[in-house]
Write a protein that holds these residues in place. Structure first.
Motif, PDB file in Angstrom:
ATOM      1  N   ASP A 176      -2.275  -4.168  -6.166  1.00 17.43           N
ATOM      2  CA  ASP A 176      -1.754  -4.310  -4.799  1.00 17.43           C
ATOM      3  C   ASP A 176      -2.614  -5.361  -4.083  1.00 17.43           C
ATOM      4  O   ASP A 176      -3.800  -5.150  -3.852  1.00 17.43           O
ATOM      5  CB  ASP A 176      -1.826  -2.909  -4.161  1.00 17.43           C
ATOM      6  CG  ASP A 176      -1.913  -2.893  -2.635  1.00 17.43           C
ATOM      7  OD1 ASP A 176      -1.855  -3.949  -1.990  1.00 17.43           O
ATOM      8  OD2 ASP A 176      -2.041  -1.770  -2.086  1.00 17.43           O
TER       9      ASP A 176
ATOM     10  N   ARG B 260      -8.135  -1.960  11.561  1.00 18.38           N
ATOM     11  CA  ARG B 260      -8.347  -3.203  10.810  1.00 18.38           C
ATOM     12  C   ARG B 260      -8.434  -4.380  11.767  1.00 18.38           C
ATOM     13  O   ARG B 260      -7.509  -4.631  12.544  1.00 18.38           O
ATOM     14  CB  ARG B 260      -7.210  -3.416   9.799  1.00 18.38           C
ATOM     15  CG  ARG B 260      -7.447  -2.678   8.499  1.00 18.38           C
ATOM     16  CD  ARG B 260      -6.298  -2.815   7.531  1.00 18.38           C
ATOM     17  NE  ARG B 260      -5.990  -4.194   7.161  1.00 18.38           N
ATOM     18  CZ  ARG B 260      -5.205  -4.528   6.158  1.00 18.38           C
ATOM     19  NH1 ARG B 260      -4.652  -3.582   5.408  1.00 18.38           N
ATOM     20  NH2 ARG B 260      -4.956  -5.801   5.890  1.00 18.38           N
TER      21      ARG B 260
ATOM     22  N   GLY C  24       0.827  -1.212   0.000  1.00 19.70           N
ATOM     23  CA  GLY C  24       0.000   0.000   0.000  1.00 19.70           C
ATOM     24  C   GLY C  24       0.857   1.256   0.000  1.00 19.70           C
ATOM     25  O   GLY C  24       0.602   2.205  -0.758  1.00 19.70           O
TER      26      GLY C  24
HETATM   27 MG    MG Z   1      -2.226  -2.935   1.976  1.00 20.12          MG
END
Ligand code: MG
Ligand code: AP5
Length: 190
Positions: free
Chosen positions: A85, A134, A15
């Motif tokens: 990605d 997350r 990322g």
């Molecule tokens: Mg990522």
């Protein structure tokens, strides 16, 4: 078109470096993880299907991910380039990506693998868990499972790209700027 598959384990910097590639080369960024998380946030049917799988650190089904990418690619075939990605993550996805690109007269320019030691991956993800929100960062067991799933199901795709002479290994340890310089060097030499 410059079409890069940015590859590497969880926490390897896919990322981070995708964002820098987008800025430098004016590419369109496709992170299947980000797309799936936005589907979860929007509480779509697809998001609901993906959530429990992602929370465990397992892979969402190939069909779901490939279907999700089909339109994205055809809608962006006139851009400067694409950076993938977190996709492909299985050999089936790698073959599907080639097929989807070919349908639009495109192909992968290179697969760039960010090579990072396991201990460093865990350190980065545990640090990120303080702010990322997350679910898959919050539990060390899930972090470890994500790395195991990568080694078992995703790393074998390196062979797929080696056979096509598209595999490029980059040392992903060190400062973000140094690593990005290494990536740029690989791209400039394509
Ligand atoms: Mg990522
Ligand atoms: P996804 O969102 O792709 O997560 P991941 O592969 O686990 O990778 P991360 O996003 O955690 O790490 P990254 O490599 O992007 O590193 P980052 O730059 O953030 O996938 C999540 C889930 O979605 C999967 O588990 C699966 O369930 C599902 N999924 C997604 N795609 C799928 C597919 N194709 N098929 C099936 N299922 C799919 O960096 C990490 C941290 O480290 C950041 O905090 C960053 O600031 C820091 N950092 C980066 N570089 C450095 C450095 N050099 N030094 C110090 N810190 C650094």
């Amino acid at each position: 078109m410059l079409n890069i598959v940015l590859f590497g384990p969880p926490g390897s910097g896919k990322g981070t470096h995708s964002a820098k590639l987008v800025e430098k080369y004016n590419l369109v960024h496709f992170s299947t993880g980000d797309i799936l998380r936005s589907e979860i946030a929007a509480q779509t049917e697809l998001g609901m299907l993906a959530k429990s799988v992602m929370d465990k650190g397992e892979l969402v089904s190939d069909k779901l991910v490939i279907d999700m990418m089909r339109n994205k690619i055809s809608q962006n075939k006139d851009k400067n380039g694409l950076v993938f990605d977190g996709f492909p993550r299985t050999t089936e996805q790698a073959a599907a990506l080639d097929k989807l690109l070919a349908e639009n007269n495109l192909s992968v320019s290179a697969m760039i693998m960010l090579d990072v030691e396991r201990e460093e991956l865990v350190k980065r993800l545990q640090k990120r868990s303080e702010t990322s929100g997350r679910a898959d960062d919050a539990d060390i067991r899930v972090i470890n499972n994500r790395i195991d799933v990568y080694n078992r199901q995703t790393l074998p795709i390196a062979e797929y790209y080696k056979k096509q002479n598209k595999f490029q290994n980059v040392n992903g340890m060190g400062s973000i700027d140094d690593i990005f310089d290494r990536i740029v060097k690989v791209i400039e030499n394509l």
